[in-house]
Design an enzyme around this catalytic site. Structure first.
Site, short mmCIF file in Angstrom:
data_model
loop_
_atom_site.label_atom_id
_atom_site.label_comp_id
_atom_site.label_asym_id
_atom_site.label_seq_id
_atom_site.Cartn_x
_atom_site.Cartn_y
_atom_site.Cartn_z
CD GLU A 20 5.27 5.44 -3.32
OE1 GLU A 20 4.17 4.89 -3.23
OE2 GLU A 20 6.30 4.77 -2.53
N GLY A 21 2.27 5.57 -6.60
CA GLY A 21 0.86 6.29 -7.65
C GLY A 21 0.37 5.23 -8.42
NE ARG A 61 -6.69 3.79 -1.23
CZ ARG A 61 -5.42 2.94 -2.14
NH1 ARG A 61 -5.08 3.87 -3.17
NH2 ARG A 61 -4.82 2.60 -0.87
NE ARG A 110 -4.06 5.40 2.35
CZ ARG A 110 -3.86 6.54 1.31
NH1 ARG A 110 -4.72 7.18 0.20
NH2 ARG A 110 -3.42 5.22 -0.20
CE LYS A 155 5.66 0.74 -3.57
NZ LYS A 155 5.56 1.97 -3.30
CB SER A 186 -4.39 11.86 -2.32
OG SER A 186 -4.74 10.39 -2.66
CE LYS A 243 4.20 -4.14 -3.31
NZ LYS A 243 3.45 -3.70 -2.73
CG ASN A 252 0.52 5.46 0.86
OD1 ASN A 252 1.16 5.27 -0.66
ND2 ASN A 252 0.08 4.86 1.14
CD GLU A 271 2.65 1.77 -0.89
OE1 GLU A 271 3.43 2.29 -0.78
OE2 GLU A 271 1.32 2.95 -2.03
P1 ADP Z 1 1.75 2.52 -5.21
O1 ADP Z 1 2.72 3.01 -4.50
O2 ADP Z 1 1.99 2.13 -6.17
O3 ADP Z 1 0.65 2.54 -4.60
P2 ADP Z 1 1.36 -0.29 -3.63
O4 ADP Z 1 2.33 -0.92 -2.84
O5 ADP Z 1 0.42 0.92 -2.70
O6 ADP Z 1 2.42 1.07 -4.86
O7 ADP Z 1 0.70 -0.95 -5.08
C1 ADP Z 1 -0.53 -0.62 -6.06
C2 ADP Z 1 -1.32 -1.14 -5.67
O8 ADP Z 1 -1.24 -3.02 -6.03
C3 ADP Z 1 -2.24 -2.09 -4.10
O9 ADP Z 1 -3.30 -0.84 -4.35
C4 ADP Z 1 -2.84 -3.34 -4.34
O10 ADP Z 1 -4.37 -2.82 -5.07
C5 ADP Z 1 -1.56 -3.66 -5.79
N1 ADP Z 1 -1.28 -4.63 -4.74
C6 ADP Z 1 0.12 -4.49 -3.99
N2 ADP Z 1 0.98 -4.86 -3.38
C7 ADP Z 1 0.33 -6.47 -3.37
C8 ADP Z 1 0.01 -7.28 -2.60
N3 ADP Z 1 1.46 -7.96 -2.40
N4 ADP Z 1 -1.43 -8.49 -3.13
C9 ADP Z 1 -1.95 -8.38 -3.99
N5 ADP Z 1 -2.44 -7.03 -4.13
C10 ADP Z 1 -1.62 -5.73 -4.23
MG MG Z 2 -0.16 2.37 -2.65
#
Ligand code: ADP
Ligand code: MG
Length: 431
Positions: free
Chosen positions: A326-327, A408, A83, A263, A109, A322, A104, A102
């Site tokens: 994940e999660g 979401r 996704r 990442k 899910s 970051k 996944n 990102e």
């Molecule tokens: P995870 O693998 O924990 O899901 P993500 O990279 O998807 O990591 O980051 C988790 C959440 O943080 C995202 O769903 C988003 O809401 C927020 N987020 C992540 N990267 C950014 C970004 N570059 N700018 C703004 N919000 C972000």
């Molecule tokens: Mg995410």
């Protein structure tokens, strides 16, 4: 046991049609890319070299990856379910741009539950007297699309008696999401079993040709809905993971594809020339993918890392920090980002993180409905995910599709966190 409804918005959220279409149009490219990375040992080795020195979890995954390669792969059919997540970055002139958050590549899910959310929102709009608007909500059935991929992999594995195994958590909070996909498989007369790592440790075995058996029952496909965070593993679970990876069964994903979703790999993909090297002869695909990238920066030791770390410390609100996790709930923002970076800026630990430009979407009002929570109107932002599914047999890609979407939405007070983390809720795009 306790059953709660999954949280959702009262109303669908507006999504720019052009960006929605852009996200769909680039999904097959991202499927190809992830699949290409998973087959590129040199790239994974080079990209993750600095990370695995400081991040134990990635290092352990990498060890299994190398061990399985050394033995030689028994698996010949490959199934990817991913996704790709995006936010709509609002520029100074008010125009929005699609920016990838990102990809996944393991346990992506909510494809199941979100196959029902459009119906909910259609009903709400009708109750509000907005029948015309209700008719504009798009059909969306990722559960069916994901099941199609699993069924194709099962079929190519080529044993009528073999089952599909969902590898699930000890405590199953999101079981109904998985059931939606499972039921699609049963309706195709494919048997599904649900097991945990510890069941694999106790009941799993390989025969001489490395076919996987659970208590005597052959397994064609292992679909991981677990195994993506360190907390999922103890010594036994790592052994179980190794057994699964060594087997002929189709793993969704195999360990190489899980590593492709780190990442650190994402950050490396944004470097000039990397996409071209991974997908030679596909300049259009490369351009489509690159158009969705936000600024991503390596914090590896050296001058470049020092410079960007200093920039982020001076202006933390421009960035997200970051780790390789994940999660949801692991990223750092604002003041916390500054403090952590100051602390680790001269240590090798810095290498276990990447930096990313912070995406700033235009908020909109909505109601977030959550069991046992008071109802109030919130300023919200949304994240769009497109499900991708592909199947490869040997070198031939036999299926490559976008399989539906997920929207979401969360209140702007929360910088981080998905639905499972209790922050975001299920939504439907209104184009
Ligand atoms: P995870 O693998 O924990 O899901 P993500 O990279 O998807 O990591 O980051 C988790 C959440 O943080 C995202 O769903 C988003 O809401 C927020 N987020 C992540 N990267 C950014 C970004 N570059 N700018 C703004 N919000 C972000
Ligand atoms: Mg995410």
């Amino acid at each position: 046991q306790v059953v709660n409804y999954a949280p959702f918005t009262l109303l669908p959220s507006a999504v720019p049609r052009a960006l929605f279409e852009q996200a769909y149009a680039v999904q097959q490219d991202f499927n190809l890319l992830v699949d290409a990375i998973s087959q590129n040992k040199e790239f994974l080795e080079q990209t993750l070299a600095s990370t695995i020195k400081v991040d134990d979890f990635t290092a352990q995954l990498f060890r299994i990856y190398m061990q399985v390669l050394e033995e030689g792969l028994a698996q010949t059919v490959f199934l990817g379910i991913n996704r790709s997540d995006y936010m709509f970055d609002c520029g100074l002139d008010g125009t929005a741009a699609l920016r990838q958050i990102e990809i996944n590549t393991i346990a992506a899910s909510f494809g199941g539950l979100t196959s029902r959310t459009a119906d909910v929102h259609r009903l709400v709009l009708k109750v509000l007297g907005k029948t015309e608007e209700a008719s504009h909500l798009l059909p969306n059935n990722p559960a069916k699309g994901l099941a199609l991929g699993i069924a194709k992999a099962w079929e190519l594995y080529g044993s009528q008696r073999a089952v599909v195994m969902f590898l699930v958590e000890e405590i199953q909070r999101n079981i109904f999401d998985q059931r939606c996909v499972e039921n699609e498989l049963w309706s195709r007369n494919i048997r599904v079993i649900r097991k945990r790592f510890r069941d694999v440790f106790e009941q799993g075995s390989l025969d001489a040709s490395r076919r996987l058996y659970m208590d005597g029952q052959e397994v064609a496909v292992v679909y991981y809905r677990e195994g993506y965070v360190p907390q999922n593993y103890d010594q036994q679970n790592w052994e179980a993971r190794l057994l699964l990876e060594r087997s002929r069964a189709v793993k969704c994903p195999d360990i190489a594809t899980q590593l492709a979703g780190t990442k650190k790999v994402q950050q490396e993909l944004s470097q000039p020339g990397t996409l071209e090297k991974l997908l030679p002869g596909r300049p259009e695909a490369v351009a489509r993918m690159r158009a969705t990238f936000a600024g991503l920066y390596s914090l590896d030791e050296g001058e470049e890392g020092d410079r960007i770390a200093a920039t982020a410390i001076a202006d933390p609100d421009r960035f997200v920090l970051k780790p390789q996790r994940e999660g949801g709930g692991n990223n750092l923002y604002g003041e916390e980002l500054r403090q952590v970076l100051e602390k680790i800026k001269d240590s090798p630990e810095r290498t276990s993180y990447i930096l990313m430009d912070k995406i700033k979407p235009q908020p909109a009002l909505n109601y977030l409905l959550r069991a046992h929570s008071p109802l109030q109107v919130s300023e919200c932002i949304s994240e769009l995910g497109i499900f991708g599914v592909y199947v490869r047999q040997g070198q031939e890609l036999v299926l490559n599709q976008a399989a539906g979407h997920l929207l979401r939405t969360k209140a702007i007070e929360h910088a981080d966190g998905g639905v499972a983390a209790g922050v975001a809720v299920l939504d439907t795009p209104y184009l």
